[in-house]
Design an enzyme around this catalytic site. Sequence first.
Site, PDB file in Angstrom:
ATOM      1  N   CYS A 188       0.876  -1.168   0.000  1.00 38.65           N
ATOM      2  CA  CYS A 188       0.000   0.000   0.000  1.00 38.65           C
ATOM      3  C   CYS A 188       0.911   1.215   0.000  1.00 38.65           C
ATOM      4  O   CYS A 188       1.505   1.530   1.028  1.00 38.65           O
ATOM      5  CB  CYS A 188      -0.919   0.006   1.223  1.00 38.65           C
ATOM      6  N   CYS A 243      -0.666   4.389   2.208  1.00 34.83           N
ATOM      7  CA  CYS A 243      -0.777   4.319   3.674  1.00 34.83           C
ATOM      8  C   CYS A 243      -0.351   2.926   4.113  1.00 34.83           C
ATOM      9  O   CYS A 243       0.830   2.609   4.044  1.00 34.83           O
ATOM     10  CB  CYS A 243      -2.161   4.722   4.158  1.00 34.83           C
ATOM     11  N   SER A 244      -1.284   2.104   4.561  1.00 31.38           N
ATOM     12  CA  SER A 244      -0.879   0.793   5.067  1.00 31.38           C
ATOM     13  C   SER A 244      -2.028  -0.205   4.978  1.00 31.38           C
ATOM     14  O   SER A 244      -2.169  -1.069   5.835  1.00 31.38           O
ATOM     15  CB  SER A 244      -0.429   0.908   6.526  1.00 31.38           C
ATOM     16  N   CYS A 245      -2.873  -0.098   3.928  1.00 29.51           N
ATOM     17  CA  CYS A 245      -4.012  -1.007   3.771  1.00 29.51           C
ATOM     18  C   CYS A 245      -3.528  -2.451   3.808  1.00 29.51           C
ATOM     19  O   CYS A 245      -2.572  -2.812   3.112  1.00 29.51           O
ATOM     20  CB  CYS A 245      -4.722  -0.733   2.447  1.00 29.51           C
TER      21      CYS A 245
END
Lengths: 112, 98, 194
Positions: free
Chosen positions: C99, C102-104
């Site tokens: 991702c 962000c940090s999905c």
Amino acid sequence: MRFAAGSAVRVRRDFPETRGPCHIRTPHYLRGLPGVIERPLGAHPNPEDLAFGRPAAKVPLYHVRFDQPALFGEGRPGDTLLVEIYEHWLEDRPMTGGPTARRSESVGQETA
Amino acid sequence: MSDATPAPATHDLGGAPRFRCTPVEPDDAPPDAFGKRVDALRQILARKGLMSVDELRRGIEAIPEAEYHALGYYERWLRSISGLMVEKGVVAAEELRP
Amino acid sequence: MAAPPRPDSVALLDRFVAALLARGVVTEAEIAEQVARTDAASPEIGARMVARAWTDPAYRELLLRDGSAAAEAAGVSMAGMPPLGVLEDTDRVHHLVVCTLCSCYPRAVLGYPPHWYKSSAYRARAVRDPRGVLAEWGTVLPDHVELRVVDSTADYRWMVLPQRPAGTEGWDAARLASIVTRDALVGVALPKAG
């Protein structure tokens, strides 16, 4: 839904972040690049509005495939990227150059 | 197409040249107690309809670049979540000041 | 190692929680209960789903068609969670999930994302030099395999269904699940029989 699997598209070359506060889920590195619709992923509330607590209309979402070497000129030919892109970030593209419409081997999520 | 491409936003890291030669730290550790507490608050506040994940991201993306890279992952979350709760009047800015 | 939080961040969290408690927005019991619930999710869930898909064609079909339904069928509550998508590796295609924005991460079936997944280096490099990133895990793909990097940008959370390795013939689902690591479910590593 404007695009079917296999359609040739291009990511809009637009940079709203230069015009003021916004929230965009289309990565900068893909803007303006050619891709191919891998599969539709249903319609989802527009995150560009959700991020500001505004009423958000549902927007069709697609899995779009890109050629890796086109991105940074570093990748291995034949490698690809698969990225979720909302419809309002996509435009039609004549089917010349860029990723071709070959179907991938992978089977994935169908639309809801 | 001749106009120059503007720089990406701070959080928009795909391909960022500054990390091109940085090895990925093979750190598998779960979040520490601070991180777990922030993570839990985010989920609780979302479930209560007080914030969305999209608003969380917007708050993180508003952190200035130097601060963004200086802060840890959950420190960014805390800045965003607490800022959102002030914005929505759930808590007062004075309550968060040292 | 991820650095510990700065003192001013620790103090901000204390003041923030105190304000929320004072206003009755949350309780300490709710926070503790939420931490416990989040701690309960781990890559073992995803590994069980993969092992079942390797041994049960109908479940494999469900997993690829509707990851969320397959997670529910594995006992995971997906209520309020983003939809889960599962991408199948084949002899010709290998998937790697990142991702960049962000940090999905498919937390419902993998738990907390590890520090490296959230790091700037991984997010920046996985779309630019993915074979270089894989090499840091000791993962080398054959030349004829297409590496497909999945940048998780929107509503879905993506998990990889790796290929069942040779040498696992006759293994039961529990033994198969034991070789499916978190790294394999993200795509930086491949399951190995021994």
